[in-house]
Design a protein around this motif. Structure first.
Motif, PDB file in Angstrom:
ATOM      1  N   GLN A   1       7.613 -89.313 -26.533  1.00  0.00           N
ATOM      2  CA  GLN A   1       8.069 -91.001 -25.898  1.00  0.00           C
ATOM      3  C   GLN A   1       9.877 -90.901 -25.882  1.00  0.00           C
ATOM      4  O   GLN A   1      10.028 -91.130 -24.892  1.00  0.00           O
ATOM      5  N   ALA A   2       9.969 -90.055 -26.622  1.00  0.00           N
ATOM      6  CA  ALA A   2      11.556 -89.900 -26.422  1.00  0.00           C
ATOM      7  C   ALA A   2      11.695 -89.151 -25.036  1.00  0.00           C
ATOM      8  O   ALA A   2      13.222 -89.490 -24.013  1.00  0.00           O
ATOM      9  N   LEU A   3      11.376 -87.695 -25.161  1.00  0.00           N
ATOM     10  CA  LEU A   3      11.345 -86.641 -23.697  1.00  0.00           C
ATOM     11  C   LEU A   3      10.684 -87.995 -22.464  1.00  0.00           C
ATOM     12  O   LEU A   3      11.242 -87.287 -21.140  1.00  0.00           O
ATOM     13  N   ASP A   4      10.095 -89.293 -22.697  1.00  0.00           N
ATOM     14  CA  ASP A   4       9.062 -89.606 -21.342  1.00  0.00           C
ATOM     15  C   ASP A   4      10.421 -90.926 -20.846  1.00  0.00           C
ATOM     16  O   ASP A   4      10.802 -91.159 -19.618  1.00  0.00           O
ATOM     17  N   GLU A   5      11.086 -91.233 -21.832  1.00  0.00           N
ATOM     18  CA  GLU A   5      11.934 -92.249 -21.607  1.00  0.00           C
ATOM     19  C   GLU A   5      13.563 -91.249 -20.855  1.00  0.00           C
ATOM     20  O   GLU A   5      14.102 -92.202 -19.963  1.00  0.00           O
TER      21      GLU A   5
ATOM     22  N   LEU B   1      12.692 -80.984 -20.420  1.00  0.00           N
ATOM     23  CA  LEU B   1      13.508 -81.256 -21.862  1.00  0.00           C
ATOM     24  C   LEU B   1      12.838 -81.086 -22.580  1.00  0.00           C
ATOM     25  O   LEU B   1      12.532 -80.601 -24.293  1.00  0.00           O
ATOM     26  N   SER B   2      11.177 -80.159 -21.885  1.00  0.00           N
ATOM     27  CA  SER B   2      10.542 -80.025 -22.389  1.00  0.00           C
ATOM     28  C   SER B   2      10.525 -78.303 -23.195  1.00  0.00           C
ATOM     29  O   SER B   2      10.433 -78.501 -24.219  1.00  0.00           O
ATOM     30  N   VAL B   3      11.250 -77.970 -22.794  1.00  0.00           N
ATOM     31  CA  VAL B   3      11.828 -76.432 -22.683  1.00  0.00           C
ATOM     32  C   VAL B   3      12.603 -76.728 -23.775  1.00  0.00           C
ATOM     33  O   VAL B   3      12.934 -75.805 -25.359  1.00  0.00           O
ATOM     34  N   ALA B   4      13.700 -77.385 -24.034  1.00  0.00           N
ATOM     35  CA  ALA B   4      14.534 -78.126 -25.012  1.00  0.00           C
ATOM     36  C   ALA B   4      14.106 -78.434 -25.975  1.00  0.00           C
ATOM     37  O   ALA B   4      14.384 -77.740 -27.536  1.00  0.00           O
ATOM     38  N   HIS B   5      12.574 -79.578 -25.895  1.00  0.00           N
ATOM     39  CA  HIS B   5      12.413 -79.280 -26.838  1.00  0.00           C
ATOM     40  C   HIS B   5      11.868 -78.233 -28.074  1.00  0.00           C
ATOM     41  O   HIS B   5      11.762 -78.312 -29.152  1.00  0.00           O
TER      42      HIS B   5
ATOM     43  N   LEU C   1      12.755 -74.819 -27.711  1.00  0.00           N
ATOM     44  CA  LEU C   1      13.869 -74.695 -27.682  1.00  0.00           C
ATOM     45  C   LEU C   1      14.709 -74.879 -29.392  1.00  0.00           C
ATOM     46  O   LEU C   1      14.781 -74.052 -30.416  1.00  0.00           O
ATOM     47  N   VAL C   2      15.119 -76.070 -29.374  1.00  0.00           N
ATOM     48  CA  VAL C   2      15.884 -76.495 -30.143  1.00  0.00           C
ATOM     49  C   VAL C   2      14.861 -77.628 -31.009  1.00  0.00           C
ATOM     50  O   VAL C   2      15.306 -78.103 -32.143  1.00  0.00           O
ATOM     51  N   GLY C   3      14.421 -78.580 -30.652  1.00  0.00           N
ATOM     52  CA  GLY C   3      13.344 -79.307 -31.524  1.00  0.00           C
ATOM     53  C   GLY C   3      14.123 -80.710 -31.282  1.00  0.00           C
ATOM     54  O   GLY C   3      13.575 -81.437 -30.338  1.00  0.00           O
ATOM     55  N   PRO C   4      14.506 -81.149 -32.189  1.00  0.00           N
ATOM     56  CA  PRO C   4      14.848 -83.014 -32.550  1.00  0.00           C
ATOM     57  C   PRO C   4      15.072 -83.584 -31.459  1.00  0.00           C
ATOM     58  O   PRO C   4      15.156 -85.037 -31.189  1.00  0.00           O
ATOM     59  N   ASP C   5      16.643 -82.855 -30.403  1.00  0.00           N
ATOM     60  CA  ASP C   5      17.295 -83.620 -29.688  1.00  0.00           C
ATOM     61  C   ASP C   5      17.097 -82.927 -28.598  1.00  0.00           C
ATOM     62  O   ASP C   5      18.311 -82.328 -28.143  1.00  0.00           O
ATOM     63  N   PRO C   6      16.215 -83.227 -27.920  1.00  0.00           N
ATOM     64  CA  PRO C   6      15.811 -82.271 -26.371  1.00  0.00           C
ATOM     65  C   PRO C   6      17.136 -82.123 -25.163  1.00  0.00           C
ATOM     66  O   PRO C   6      17.280 -81.970 -24.241  1.00  0.00           O
ATOM     67  N   GLU C   7      17.285 -84.030 -25.290  1.00  0.00           N
ATOM     68  CA  GLU C   7      18.315 -84.258 -24.370  1.00  0.00           C
ATOM     69  C   GLU C   7      19.544 -84.297 -24.701  1.00  0.00           C
ATOM     70  O   GLU C   7      20.490 -83.558 -23.615  1.00  0.00           O
TER      71      GLU C   7
END
Length: 84
Positions: free
Chosen positions: A11-15, A33-37, A39-45
């Motif tokens: 949901q966070a990625l979609d927003e 955002l998918s790559v960041a998610h 690599l780091v998880g909870p705060d991709p943005e």
């Protein structure tokens, strides 16, 4: 059984991708955002902004576009993320 954390992350990625604009920019933002998610998880943005892949408005930067392009050109994911 549904993992609520996974649902919340999607949901966070979609927003965040929606804030990135329409069309091609939104798709590039979603990939960043998918790559960041992954690599780091909870705060991709936040991570993508810290790495200058997204600007303050959530739109892809030149570095973010280069990341997506480099990942698309890779035959193996392992070699693409090694330098990040």
């Amino acid at each position: 059984m549904t993992d609520h954390r996974d649902h919340d992350a999607r949901q966070a990625l979609d927003e965040a991708a929606a804030r990135g604009g329409a069309g091609e920019d939104a798709e590039i933002a979603r990939r960043i955002l998918s790559v960041a998610h992954h690599l780091v998880g909870p705060d991709p943005e936040g991570s993508a902004r810290l790495r200058a892949w997204l600007d303050e408005r959530g739109r892809p930067t030149g570095d973010g576009r280069a990341l997506v392009r480099a990942l698309g050109e890779q035959d193996e994911t392992r070699s693409a993320v090694r330098g990040i």
